[in-house]
Design a protein around this motif. Structure first.
Motif, PDB file in Angstrom:
ATOM      1  N   GLY A  34      25.861  -5.996  -7.617  1.00 27.19           N
ATOM      2  CA  GLY A  34      24.407  -5.980  -7.697  1.00 27.19           C
ATOM      3  C   GLY A  34      23.937  -4.634  -8.211  1.00 27.19           C
ATOM      4  N   LEU A  35      22.903  -4.627  -9.031  1.00 23.74           N
ATOM      5  CA  LEU A  35      22.312  -3.378  -9.490  1.00 23.74           C
ATOM      6  C   LEU A  35      21.016  -3.137  -8.728  1.00 23.74           C
ATOM      7  CD1 LEU A  35      22.885  -3.500 -13.353  1.00 23.74           C
ATOM      8  CD2 LEU A  35      24.272  -2.372 -11.597  1.00 23.74           C
ATOM      9  N   GLY A  36      20.868  -1.928  -8.181  1.00 23.15           N
ATOM     10  CA  GLY A  36      19.709  -1.618  -7.354  1.00 23.15           C
ATOM     11  C   GLY A  36      18.414  -1.588  -8.138  1.00 23.15           C
ATOM     12  N   THR A  37      17.379  -2.136  -7.538  1.00 19.70           N
ATOM     13  CA  THR A  37      16.050  -2.098  -8.138  1.00 19.70           C
ATOM     14  C   THR A  37      15.247  -0.935  -7.553  1.00 19.70           C
ATOM     15  OG1 THR A  37      15.230  -3.691  -6.495  1.00 19.70           O
ATOM     16  CG2 THR A  37      16.032  -4.557  -8.601  1.00 19.70           C
ATOM     17  N   ASP A  38      14.970  -0.978  -6.259  1.00 23.45           N
ATOM     18  CA  ASP A  38      14.107   0.020  -5.655  1.00 23.45           C
ATOM     19  C   ASP A  38      14.646   0.470  -4.306  1.00 23.45           C
ATOM     20  OD1 ASP A  38      13.556  -2.615  -4.669  1.00 23.45           O
ATOM     21  OD2 ASP A  38      11.794  -1.827  -3.665  1.00 23.45           O
ATOM     22  N   ILE A  39      14.038   1.512  -3.763  1.00 26.49           N
ATOM     23  CA  ILE A  39      14.263   1.929  -2.390  1.00 26.49           C
ATOM     24  C   ILE A  39      12.904   2.013  -1.706  1.00 26.49           C
ATOM     25  CG2 ILE A  39      16.418   3.148  -2.829  1.00 26.49           C
ATOM     26  CD1 ILE A  39      14.836   5.769  -2.892  1.00 26.49           C
ATOM     27  N   GLY A  40      12.897   2.240  -0.395  1.00 21.13           N
ATOM     28  CA  GLY A  40      11.632   2.218   0.331  1.00 21.13           C
ATOM     29  C   GLY A  40      11.376   3.409   1.214  1.00 21.13           C
ATOM     30  N   PRO A  41      11.283   4.635   0.639  1.00 24.46           N
ATOM     31  CA  PRO A  41      10.957   5.792   1.469  1.00 24.46           C
ATOM     32  C   PRO A  41       9.617   5.592   2.182  1.00 24.46           C
ATOM     33  CG  PRO A  41      10.730   6.317  -0.875  1.00 24.46           C
ATOM     34  CD  PRO A  41      11.412   5.001  -0.786  1.00 24.46           C
ATOM     35  N   MET A  42       9.585   5.919   3.456  1.00 25.28           N
ATOM     36  CA  MET A  42       8.470   5.560   4.316  1.00 25.28           C
ATOM     37  C   MET A  42       7.355   6.602   4.324  1.00 25.28           C
ATOM     38  SD  MET A  42       7.598   3.116   6.477  1.00 25.28           S
ATOM     39  CE  MET A  42       9.170   2.438   6.972  1.00 25.28           C
ATOM     40  N   ALA A  43       6.121   6.129   4.294  1.00 26.45           N
ATOM     41  CA  ALA A  43       4.932   6.950   4.518  1.00 26.45           C
ATOM     42  C   ALA A  43       3.987   6.121   5.393  1.00 26.45           C
ATOM     43  CB  ALA A  43       4.281   7.336   3.197  1.00 26.45           C
ATOM     44  N   ILE A  44       2.802   6.636   5.626  1.00 23.23           N
ATOM     45  CA  ILE A  44       1.760   5.891   6.335  1.00 23.23           C
ATOM     46  C   ILE A  44       0.573   5.723   5.402  1.00 23.23           C
ATOM     47  CG2 ILE A  44       0.154   5.844   8.278  1.00 23.23           C
ATOM     48  CD1 ILE A  44       3.029   5.527   9.162  1.00 23.23           C
ATOM     49  N   CYS A  45       0.204   4.482   5.114  1.00 19.40           N
ATOM     50  CA  CYS A  45      -1.014   4.200   4.368  1.00 19.40           C
ATOM     51  C   CYS A  45      -2.151   4.012   5.367  1.00 19.40           C
ATOM     52  CB  CYS A  45      -0.844   2.948   3.513  1.00 19.40           C
ATOM     53  SG  CYS A  45       0.274   3.164   2.108  1.00 19.40           S
ATOM     54  N   TYR A  46      -3.292   4.591   5.074  1.00 18.10           N
ATOM     55  CA  TYR A  46      -4.411   4.501   6.019  1.00 18.10           C
ATOM     56  C   TYR A  46      -5.731   4.359   5.273  1.00 18.10           C
ATOM     57  CZ  TYR A  46      -5.205   9.463   4.894  1.00 18.10           C
ATOM     58  OH  TYR A  46      -5.452  10.642   4.236  1.00 18.10           O
ATOM     59  N   ARG A  47      -6.687   3.767   5.947  1.00 18.65           N
ATOM     60  CA  ARG A  47      -8.025   3.574   5.396  1.00 18.65           C
ATOM     61  C   ARG A  47      -8.880   4.791   5.727  1.00 18.65           C
ATOM     62  NH1 ARG A  47      -9.973  -1.555   3.151  1.00 18.65           N
ATOM     63  NH2 ARG A  47     -11.992  -0.565   3.556  1.00 18.65           N
ATOM     64  N   LYS A  48      -9.283   5.523   4.694  1.00 21.97           N
ATOM     65  CA  LYS A  48     -10.085   6.722   4.912  1.00 21.97           C
ATOM     66  C   LYS A  48     -11.424   6.398   5.555  1.00 21.97           C
ATOM     67  CE  LYS A  48      -9.588   7.749   0.545  1.00 21.97           C
ATOM     68  NZ  LYS A  48      -9.681   8.418  -0.774  1.00 21.97           N
ATOM     69  N   ASP A  49     -12.021   5.281   5.159  1.00 22.63           N
ATOM     70  CA  ASP A  49     -13.330   4.939   5.706  1.00 22.63           C
ATOM     71  C   ASP A  49     -13.257   4.615   7.193  1.00 22.63           C
ATOM     72  OD1 ASP A  49     -11.802   2.689   5.003  1.00 22.63           O
ATOM     73  OD2 ASP A  49     -13.558   1.450   4.560  1.00 22.63           O
ATOM     74  N   LEU A  50     -12.199   3.914   7.608  1.00 26.19           N
ATOM     75  CA  LEU A  50     -12.061   3.572   9.022  1.00 26.19           C
ATOM     76  C   LEU A  50     -11.682   4.794   9.853  1.00 26.19           C
ATOM     77  CD1 LEU A  50     -10.286   0.083   8.825  1.00 26.19           C
ATOM     78  CD2 LEU A  50     -12.719   0.603   9.014  1.00 26.19           C
ATOM     79  N   PHE A  51     -10.860   5.662   9.305  1.00 25.51           N
ATOM     80  CA  PHE A  51     -10.528   6.912  10.006  1.00 25.51           C
ATOM     81  C   PHE A  51     -11.790   7.748  10.209  1.00 25.51           C
ATOM     82  CE2 PHE A  51      -5.879   8.289  10.266  1.00 25.51           C
ATOM     83  CZ  PHE A  51      -5.427   6.993  10.454  1.00 25.51           C
ATOM     84  N   GLU A  52     -12.607   7.813   9.187  1.00 25.03           N
ATOM     85  CA  GLU A  52     -13.843   8.605   9.294  1.00 25.03           C
ATOM     86  C   GLU A  52     -14.766   8.042  10.372  1.00 25.03           C
ATOM     87  OE1 GLU A  52     -17.304  10.450   6.368  1.00 25.03           O
ATOM     88  OE2 GLU A  52     -16.153   8.701   5.717  1.00 25.03           O
ATOM     89  N   LYS A  53     -14.901   6.730  10.430  1.00 24.60           N
ATOM     90  CA  LYS A  53     -15.755   6.105  11.446  1.00 24.60           C
ATOM     91  C   LYS A  53     -15.221   6.337  12.855  1.00 24.60           C
ATOM     92  CE  LYS A  53     -17.510   2.495   8.365  1.00 24.60           C
ATOM     93  NZ  LYS A  53     -17.503   1.039   8.038  1.00 24.60           N
ATOM     94  N   ALA A  54     -13.911   6.534  12.966  1.00 26.75           N
ATOM     95  CA  ALA A  54     -13.300   6.773  14.272  1.00 26.75           C
ATOM     96  C   ALA A  54     -13.268   8.258  14.635  1.00 26.75           C
ATOM     97  CB  ALA A  54     -11.888   6.206  14.290  1.00 26.75           C
TER      98      ALA A  54
END
Length: 442
Positions: free
Chosen positions: A157-177
């Protein structure tokens, strides 16, 4: 993931930099068959040779325009993909077709959580892609190449991608909180500790918009925590150790705590109800490997563009990553090998990341403008290429076993999700381990 052809054999384990998720690279079904791995029209179509691909989730080749580009370069070739939403539905059929050596498409995708089993039990049914013209082992990360390589040196098999981890977050919801929205400041909130991440969830719950949760799902949280551990379900000798590994129980208990406190949604990832929580802005943060950006984009409403951002995860980990394999019994083996070599070449991996967010497993692509200058519609000016590249450098080398997926899914879909439905952490753990052990013994 599996119609579960399981054997009670001792697993040979591949040491790898990878962590899978239970629902793993999931996306939209397109041009699909029931299982995504059965045969479809693969012969002559209007004077053209049709190469068929069996895929799971949104792997992005079509969305990034790669099929159209290849067809333009090769006018006698037509490409048709058959896609299944969840790998757990795709993989059982693939394994069945490989076992019987029938009904296979010209190209079949394999998720990282399944590659050890495919290498150990099905390699004789697959072409050695290391010998294909234009394929250069040095282009790939060494650990990624080795994941799909047999003891006798055949790379199936030939590798396509890898999945290095981060956190995606909603700026608008963080601001409201009342939480910071700058990605550097957000990352500092939970730096180095997943417990701090859950603590931030409690702060969010105090002031966040009603009807929303801090994180998307219990499965997303436990997958992220486990992806950052050096040892999860197997030890280096091939022994299943998930019940005795304190890191696994700790991740389970932390996720159960978050579920009990209402900090995570009650959905299973990559199911329609979960998709709706993305579309309706029902959560503020999620574990986010690069490919998740493509999923978010596909499930969001247009007005969500630019409202997301990406911060460093508490600890680096890897979630996901796939391979393309060519069955020997395919109808168009030689043309399929040429296509796989082209789709996984560094240049195409860079294009795929730019459009779809799938981070290259070909290290030769890391310095390309498409990676270093990458932006995403959902995350605005966030330098996602730099963020994920840095995360990739910190990923721990993990032992990946052939039944990792069964264990992972048992901990999520038959485990921590139950806490959102009123079960105690103890009851959820007992149910999960019972389910997993039953499945491993079959």
């Amino acid at each position: 993931m599996r119609a579960r052809i399981r054997t009670a054999r001792k697993a040979m384990v591949v040491a790898a930099v990878a962590s899978l998720g239970a629902g793993l690279l999931a996306g939209c079904a397109d041009d699909g068959k029931d299982d995504g791995s059965g045969s479809s029209s693969g012969g002559d179509s209007g004077g053209k040779t049709t190469i068929t691909l069996g895929l799971f989730g949104t792997m992005g080749f079509k969305e990034a325009g790669l099929y159209a580009e290849y067809e333009k370069l090769n006018p006698k070739i037509k490409i048709a993909e058959n896609v299944v939403e969840r790998n757990e539905n795709y993989y059982p059929a693939l394994l069945n077709h490989l076992t019987t050596n029938s009904g296979l498409q010209d190209v079949q995708a394999v998720e990282v959580g399944n590659i050890a089993e495919i290498v150990n039990t099905q390699s004789a049914k697959l072409e050695d892609l290391s010998k294909v013209s234009g394929v250069n082992k040095a282009d790939w990360l060494d650990w990624k190449w080795q994941q799909a390589t047999t003891k006798d040196g055949q790379t199936i098999g030939l590798g396509t991608d890898i999945g290095p981890m981060a956190i995606c977050y909603r700026k608008d919801l963080f601001e409201k909180a009342g939480l910071p929205t700058d990605r550097a400041e957000v990352g500092k909130l939970w730096a180095g500790d997943w417990n701090k991440f859950v603590d931030v969830g409690e702060r969010y719950k105090e002031k966040g918009p009603k009807g929303t949760t801090f994180m998307d799902s219990p499965g997303g949280l436990i997958n992220a925590v486990l992806s950052s551990e050096k040892e999860k379900f197997y030890d280096a000798s091939g022994k299943v150790v998930y019940k005795t590994n304190p890191a696994v129980k700790s991740a389970f208990d932390l996720t159960a705590e978050a579920a009990k406190k209402g900090l995570v949604g009650a959905q299973t990832q990559f199911q329609p109800a979960w998709d709706q929580t993305i579309a309706n802005n029902k959560f503020a943060a999620m574990a986010c490997p690069p490919w998740m950006l493509g999923y978010i984009k596909g499930k969001s409403q247009p007005d969500a563009k630019g409202k997301w951002d990406v911060a460093v995860a508490p600890k680096s980990g890897n979630w996901g990553g796939s391979f393309l394999a060519v069955p020997k019994s395919g109808k168009n083996v030689e043309e399929a090998k040429k296509l796989v070599a082209w789709l996984t070449a560094p240049e195409q991996q860079a294009k795929l990341f730019k459009v779809q967010g799938s981070f290259p497993s070909a290290q030769a692509a890391f310095g390309s403008p498409e990676v270093t200058g990458a932006k995403n519609d959902m995350t605005g000016d966030a330098p996602i290429g730099a963020i994920f590249a840095e995360a990739a450098k910190q990923i721990p080398v993990q032992v990946i076993g052939p039944k990792d997926q069964i264990i992972q899914q048992g901990l999520t879909d038959n485990g921590v999700i139950l806490v959102t439905k009123g079960k105690s952490a103890k009851e959820a753990w007992e149910t999960a381990t019972k389910t997993i052990d039953n499945n491993l013994d079959q």
